[in-house]
Scaffold this motif. Structure first.
Motif, short mmCIF file in Angstrom:
data_model
loop_
_atom_site.label_atom_id
_atom_site.label_comp_id
_atom_site.label_asym_id
_atom_site.label_seq_id
_atom_site.Cartn_x
_atom_site.Cartn_y
_atom_site.Cartn_z
N TYR A 161 -17.72 4.48 -29.48
CA TYR A 161 -17.57 4.92 -30.87
C TYR A 161 -16.34 4.29 -31.51
O TYR A 161 -16.36 3.86 -32.66
N GLU A 162 -15.25 4.26 -30.76
CA GLU A 162 -14.02 3.72 -31.31
C GLU A 162 -14.14 2.24 -31.62
O GLU A 162 -13.58 1.75 -32.60
N ARG A 209 -10.01 13.13 -28.47
CA ARG A 209 -10.79 13.31 -27.26
C ARG A 209 -11.48 14.67 -27.17
O ARG A 209 -12.68 14.77 -26.91
N PHE A 232 -14.17 14.98 -29.88
CA PHE A 232 -15.27 14.04 -29.65
C PHE A 232 -16.23 14.61 -28.60
O PHE A 232 -17.45 14.61 -28.78
N GLN A 233 -15.64 15.10 -27.51
CA GLN A 233 -16.47 15.66 -26.44
C GLN A 233 -17.33 16.81 -26.96
O GLN A 233 -18.52 16.89 -26.68
N PHE A 236 -10.81 8.34 -32.08
CA PHE A 236 -11.37 9.69 -32.18
C PHE A 236 -10.55 10.62 -31.29
O PHE A 236 -10.06 10.19 -30.24
N MET A 239 -17.94 10.46 -20.58
CA MET A 239 -17.62 10.79 -21.95
C MET A 239 -16.61 9.80 -22.53
O MET A 239 -16.67 9.44 -23.70
N LYS A 240 -15.72 9.35 -21.69
CA LYS A 240 -14.72 8.39 -22.18
C LYS A 240 -15.38 7.08 -22.61
O LYS A 240 -14.98 6.48 -23.61
N GLN A 247 -16.85 7.61 -25.91
CA GLN A 247 -15.83 7.66 -26.95
C GLN A 247 -15.31 6.26 -27.28
O GLN A 247 -15.13 5.90 -28.44
N GLN A 248 -15.07 5.48 -26.23
CA GLN A 248 -14.57 4.12 -26.47
C GLN A 248 -15.58 3.28 -27.24
O GLN A 248 -15.21 2.45 -28.08
#
Lengths: 241, 241
Positions: B196-197, B206, B209-210, B204, B189-190, B193-194
DNA sequence: ATTTATTGTCTAATTTATAGACAATATTAA
DNA sequence: TTAATATTGTCTATAAATTAGACAATAAAT
């Protein structure tokens, strides 16, 4: 129009315009009927001069057919299948129009030019239908507004082009505040709502629609519009300058 | 590649591909350096055969440079200014590469073909950077991934093309679930997210986002990924089949 | 003066988004 | 062996946005 094969156009590249208007509570699209025997309908379109931006070409085509310019106009998709050509259309046209041939044969250069595969850039325009007097060019028998739900069967993939243009219109309507291009300069909230309903083909709740539109903060409220109806008169709005 | 003026391409029409990858916590773009004296960088691009769909042409170009196909690829804009041509670029190239000329003159047909005004259809592709081994063609000195924030100055309007492609990527990322095309088959998931960032160039939260990603209901959770780090091991995810 | 249809707007209810909190846990340090 | 640490997964509380319900205002007809 002169024989395009003799003009300084980019070859095998065309522009097709989906010109949207709004009337009779329905989205309308400008379609021309070709000035030949047989029922051939087509979107307003044309070609791009060698020294002309594609956006300028689209504007020129729009101006030719509507008499107006400086109107919202944006490209939305490129139609470029290999099989995309005028061959079937042109053969049908020639079969019904022997006057186009000399001793039974069409002008070879023009025929070759037209029957090649064309890549077409789709543009859509949004106009105030009251400001437009549709203009025939010399290839048009007529040019008229058609209800988008009742379009004639057009040549090549022009019906699919309209469909894709409507998708793009829906996607961009809110973000780019496109709807107001289709309304007269002043309009009531109900007119705006009915326009939205016809574009999305679904109902909107009156109370919340009004809030949403006013919250955009782009409209100014003018005087009331007295219609003679036996009820409260609605306000007129227009886009803030 | 042979002299394109001798091939069966549509004239004055090109395709430019913005091939996005993701590595080192940053969006990357595939750029080739031309195999000539002088520092000329360009997006992977090419031309459209007469009997080839434009989408197929874009796929072919993508496959030539990456060795992969069946990858997300979509047209996003047409660049068609009248002034859009290779004249300045080609003159600079020839000045630095006298071997391209015969008795001081370039191949006239090729030169004429290339220096005409070109209308270019922009496509963007999303690839798993680990699955791609960038392939040189014979016009490339090198082909490499560049951090999108640190692209070289490219020929014509190629830097502007990348900028427009990024706009389109951002617009369509959620709706079309594009992000997962840029990740390996399994990811934490990280990592998502990274990604997306880096695409939106903003942080975002955390927890939310999850939730947002899991609520899409398109991922399945696999085993944990033990990284050796002194903390709870994250789960791996992949797109549901 | 009353009735009717529609408009403008308020508030309540619901849904969605954002922020804060904390237990679970893989490893390191003591 | 136990405590400390950093990160993950998820829960709940709060805030914001959306949707639904209600009602007064009003232009004209009765």
């Amino acid at each position: 129009m002169h024989n395009p094969s003799e003009q300084n156009f980019i070859q095998q590249l065309s522009i097709d315009c989906v010109i949207f208007g709004y009337d009779d509570n329905q989205l309308q699209v400008l379609v021309n009927k070709l000035n030949f025997n047989g029922d051939f309908w087509a979107l307003p379109g044309g070609f791009v001069y060698q020294n002309e931006d594609i956006d300028k070409a689209a504007n020129r085509i729009l101006h030719e057919r509507t008499g107006i310019s400086e109107i919202y106009l944006d490209q939305f998709y490129v139609f470029g299948n290999a099989a995309r050509n005028n061959l079937n259309f042109l053969d049908a046209l020639i079969a019904l129009n022997p006057q186009m041939t000399i001793e039974g044969k069409p002008n070879k250069e023009e025929y070759d030019w037209f029957t090649k595969r064309f890549v077409s850039i789709g543009y859509y325009a949004l106009v105030d239908i009251n400001k437009v007097v549709p203009q025939k060019t010399d290839i048009d028998e007529s040019i008229k507004w058609y209800n988008i739900k009742d379009l004639p069967h057009m040549i090549i993939d022009h019906n699919a082009i309209v469909s894709k243009a409507l998708d793009s219109l829906r996607l961009n309507l809110d973000e780019k505040l496109l709807a107001f291009n289709l309304l007269s300069e002043t309009f009531t909230m109900k007119e705006a709502q009915q326009l939205y309903e016809s574009i999305f083909d679904k109902p909107f709740a009156r109370n919340n629609f009004q809030k949403k539109i006013l919250d955009l903060n782009v409209l100014e409220r003018l005087e009331k519009k007295f219609t003679g109806a036996a009820n409260k008169a609605p306000f007129l709005y227009r886009i803030k300058k």
